[in-house]
Scaffold this motif. Structure first.
Motif, PDB file in Angstrom:
ATOM      1  N   ASP A  37       0.855  -1.182   0.000  1.00  0.00           N
ATOM      2  CA  ASP A  37       0.000   0.000   0.000  1.00  0.00           C
ATOM      3  C   ASP A  37       0.895   1.238   0.000  1.00  0.00           C
ATOM      4  O   ASP A  37       2.122   1.133   0.041  1.00  0.00           O
ATOM      5  CB  ASP A  37      -0.987  -0.007   1.175  1.00  0.00           C
ATOM      6  CG  ASP A  37      -0.320  -0.097   2.544  1.00  0.00           C
ATOM      7  OD1 ASP A  37       0.886   0.203   2.665  1.00  0.00           O
ATOM      8  OD2 ASP A  37      -1.013  -0.457   3.508  1.00  0.00           O
ATOM      9  N   TRP A  76      -4.840  11.191  -4.450  1.00  0.00           N
ATOM     10  CA  TRP A  76      -4.812  10.034  -3.553  1.00  0.00           C
ATOM     11  C   TRP A  76      -5.904  10.092  -2.497  1.00  0.00           C
ATOM     12  O   TRP A  76      -6.283   9.070  -1.947  1.00  0.00           O
ATOM     13  CB  TRP A  76      -3.432   9.845  -2.949  1.00  0.00           C
ATOM     14  CG  TRP A  76      -3.038  10.765  -1.822  1.00  0.00           C
ATOM     15  CD1 TRP A  76      -3.346  12.083  -1.667  1.00  0.00           C
ATOM     16  CD2 TRP A  76      -2.246  10.419  -0.694  1.00  0.00           C
ATOM     17  NE1 TRP A  76      -2.779  12.582  -0.528  1.00  0.00           N
ATOM     18  CE2 TRP A  76      -2.095  11.577   0.095  1.00  0.00           C
ATOM     19  CE3 TRP A  76      -1.628   9.256  -0.272  1.00  0.00           C
ATOM     20  CZ2 TRP A  76      -1.364  11.596   1.276  1.00  0.00           C
ATOM     21  CZ3 TRP A  76      -0.898   9.283   0.908  1.00  0.00           C
ATOM     22  CH2 TRP A  76      -0.777  10.434   1.665  1.00  0.00           C
ATOM     23  N   GLU A  77      -6.437  11.282  -2.215  1.00  0.00           N
ATOM     24  CA  GLU A  77      -7.532  11.390  -1.244  1.00  0.00           C
ATOM     25  C   GLU A  77      -8.772  10.645  -1.741  1.00  0.00           C
ATOM     26  O   GLU A  77      -9.578  10.177  -0.943  1.00  0.00           O
ATOM     27  CB  GLU A  77      -7.860  12.855  -0.965  1.00  0.00           C
ATOM     28  CG  GLU A  77      -6.746  13.561  -0.203  1.00  0.00           C
ATOM     29  CD  GLU A  77      -7.043  15.025   0.058  1.00  0.00           C
ATOM     30  OE1 GLU A  77      -8.131  15.509  -0.313  1.00  0.00           O
ATOM     31  OE2 GLU A  77      -6.165  15.691   0.635  1.00  0.00           O
ATOM     32  N   GLY A  80      -8.003   6.533  -1.178  1.00  0.00           N
ATOM     33  CA  GLY A  80      -7.794   5.897   0.118  1.00  0.00           C
ATOM     34  C   GLY A  80      -6.494   6.285   0.799  1.00  0.00           C
ATOM     35  O   GLY A  80      -6.131   5.706   1.819  1.00  0.00           O
ATOM     36  N   GLU A  81      -5.795   7.251   0.225  1.00  0.00           N
ATOM     37  CA  GLU A  81      -4.542   7.761   0.781  1.00  0.00           C
ATOM     38  C   GLU A  81      -3.577   6.634   1.138  1.00  0.00           C
ATOM     39  O   GLU A  81      -3.247   5.817   0.291  1.00  0.00           O
ATOM     40  CB  GLU A  81      -4.812   8.698   1.962  1.00  0.00           C
ATOM     41  CG  GLU A  81      -5.577   9.938   1.552  1.00  0.00           C
ATOM     42  CD  GLU A  81      -5.781  10.933   2.667  1.00  0.00           C
ATOM     43  OE1 GLU A  81      -5.421  10.655   3.827  1.00  0.00           O
ATOM     44  OE2 GLU A  81      -6.307  12.018   2.381  1.00  0.00           O
ATOM     45  N   ASP A  83      -3.829   3.931   2.645  1.00  0.00           N
ATOM     46  CA  ASP A  83      -4.336   2.556   2.599  1.00  0.00           C
ATOM     47  C   ASP A  83      -4.564   2.030   1.178  1.00  0.00           C
ATOM     48  O   ASP A  83      -4.937   0.869   1.013  1.00  0.00           O
ATOM     49  CB  ASP A  83      -5.646   2.457   3.388  1.00  0.00           C
ATOM     50  CG  ASP A  83      -5.422   2.735   4.873  1.00  0.00           C
ATOM     51  OD1 ASP A  83      -4.369   2.334   5.405  1.00  0.00           O
ATOM     52  OD2 ASP A  83      -6.296   3.368   5.494  1.00  0.00           O
ATOM     53  N   TYR A  84      -4.334   2.865   0.165  1.00  0.00           N
ATOM     54  CA  TYR A  84      -4.532   2.409  -1.214  1.00  0.00           C
ATOM     55  C   TYR A  84      -3.626   1.217  -1.502  1.00  0.00           C
ATOM     56  O   TYR A  84      -2.416   1.266  -1.276  1.00  0.00           O
ATOM     57  CB  TYR A  84      -4.238   3.544  -2.213  1.00  0.00           C
ATOM     58  CG  TYR A  84      -4.246   3.067  -3.645  1.00  0.00           C
ATOM     59  CD1 TYR A  84      -5.451   2.824  -4.301  1.00  0.00           C
ATOM     60  CD2 TYR A  84      -3.060   2.822  -4.332  1.00  0.00           C
ATOM     61  CE1 TYR A  84      -5.466   2.361  -5.613  1.00  0.00           C
ATOM     62  CE2 TYR A  84      -3.065   2.363  -5.640  1.00  0.00           C
ATOM     63  CZ  TYR A  84      -4.273   2.132  -6.273  1.00  0.00           C
ATOM     64  OH  TYR A  84      -4.285   1.661  -7.565  1.00  0.00           O
TER      65      TYR A  84
END
Length: 101
Positions: A37, A76-77, A80-81, A83-84
C-alpha cells in the motif's frame, strides 16, 4: 504472499531534488506477506530512493503537507490515501507545492 509490484514513481515541483534530481523511477517492490500500500511504499521510498533531507518529503509515516500525491492521475484522497493497495503498473506521482522565496 503478495506478488512483486512494478510501479512508476515520479517526483516533480522540486521534490525530485531530494532524489538526486531524478524525476522518474521504474521500481519493482519485492514480494511480502501483505499487499503493498502507499504507507509501505513511502517507507520503501525513504529507505531506497530518498537521498537527502527526509524531513522535506515525509512527516511521520505520510508525506509532508504541501506534497500532492496522484495515483494514476487521480488525487490520492479519492483513492484511500495511505491505505490504497498498489496494483502492478500503477503510476504514483509526488508533486511539491512548497517553494522557497
Amino acid at each position: 504472499m503478495a506478488a512483486p509490484v512494478s510501479l512508476q514513481v515520479e517526483f516533480g515541483g522540486g521534490a525530485e531534488l531530494l532524489f538526486d534530481g531524478v524525476k522518474k523511477h521504474q521500481v519493482t517492490l519485492p514480494s511480502q506477506p501483505e499487499p503493498w500500500d502507499i504507507r509501505n511504499l513511502l517507507k520503501w521510498i525513504k529507505q531506497n530512493l530518498l537521498k537527502e533531507r527526509p524531513e522535506l518529503f515525509m512527516q511521520g509515516e505520510s508525506v509532508r503537507p504541501g506534497i500532492l500525491v496522484l495515483i494514476n492521475d487521480a488525487d490520492w484522497e479519492l483513492m484511500g490515501e495511505l491505505d490504497y493497495k498498489l496494483q502492478d503498473q500503477d503510476n504514483v506521482l509526488f508533486i511539491s507545492t512548497l517553494h522557497g522565496g
